[in-house]
Design an enzyme around this catalytic site. Sequence first.
Site, PDB file in Angstrom:
ATOM      1  N   ASN A  47       1.511  -4.209   4.250  1.00 59.50           N
ATOM      2  CA  ASN A  47       2.073  -3.152   3.406  1.00 59.50           C
ATOM      3  C   ASN A  47       3.466  -3.543   2.918  1.00 59.50           C
ATOM      4  OD1 ASN A  47       2.625  -2.736   6.229  1.00 59.50           O
ATOM      5  ND2 ASN A  47       3.323  -0.658   5.823  1.00 59.50           N
ATOM      6  N   ILE A  48       3.718  -3.226   1.668  1.00 59.55           N
ATOM      7  CA  ILE A  48       4.974  -3.579   1.005  1.00 59.55           C
ATOM      8  C   ILE A  48       5.573  -2.304   0.428  1.00 59.55           C
ATOM      9  CG2 ILE A  48       6.055  -5.038  -0.766  1.00 59.55           C
ATOM     10  CD1 ILE A  48       4.507  -6.738   1.231  1.00 59.55           C
ATOM     11  N   GLU A  60      -4.136  -2.533   3.167  1.00 59.65           N
ATOM     12  CA  GLU A  60      -5.530  -2.679   2.725  1.00 59.65           C
ATOM     13  C   GLU A  60      -5.576  -3.041   1.247  1.00 59.65           C
ATOM     14  OE1 GLU A  60      -4.128  -0.228   4.394  1.00 59.65           O
ATOM     15  OE2 GLU A  60      -5.563   1.006   5.484  1.00 59.65           O
TER      16      GLU A  60
END
Length: 132
Positions: A47-48, A60
């Site tokens: 995740n960013i 995802e």
Amino acid sequence: MKLTREEILKYIDMAIEVRENAYTPYSMFKVGAVVIGDNGNVVRGANIENASYGLSNCAERSAIFSALSQGVKKIEGIVVVADTTGPVSPCGACRQVIKEFATDDITIVLANLNKDYKVMTMEELLPYGFEL
Ligand code: THU
């Protein structure tokens, strides 16, 4: 696709590793994901986040969009890991995005850092998901 316990644990290890690349200065909640493409490609994502919070991207979707960008057409498996008490529960948006690219027999593995895991079908993860 059918994954053996050994394969599942291998992919969980990969997801735990890529989770370290998460950029999460705002939530401090790191997530790692591994996608197994229909062409055998295995693509990882984390995740960013962004200072403009709404622009943050889940692990995802990082993994799925990267896989699609590299030529994967359908996803046979996805493994998601976070530091949760039980196996992580993916957000609704990611459930819908997984559905868009899932094979009919996709294997979805949700896990935590202790390697407690849960194996689910698409219908179990997103019953009555949106279709055009
Ligand atoms: N997050 C994911 O990466 N996947 C999910 O399924 C749920 C949430 C991320 C988004 C954000 O960076 C952080 O976790 C906290 O919401």
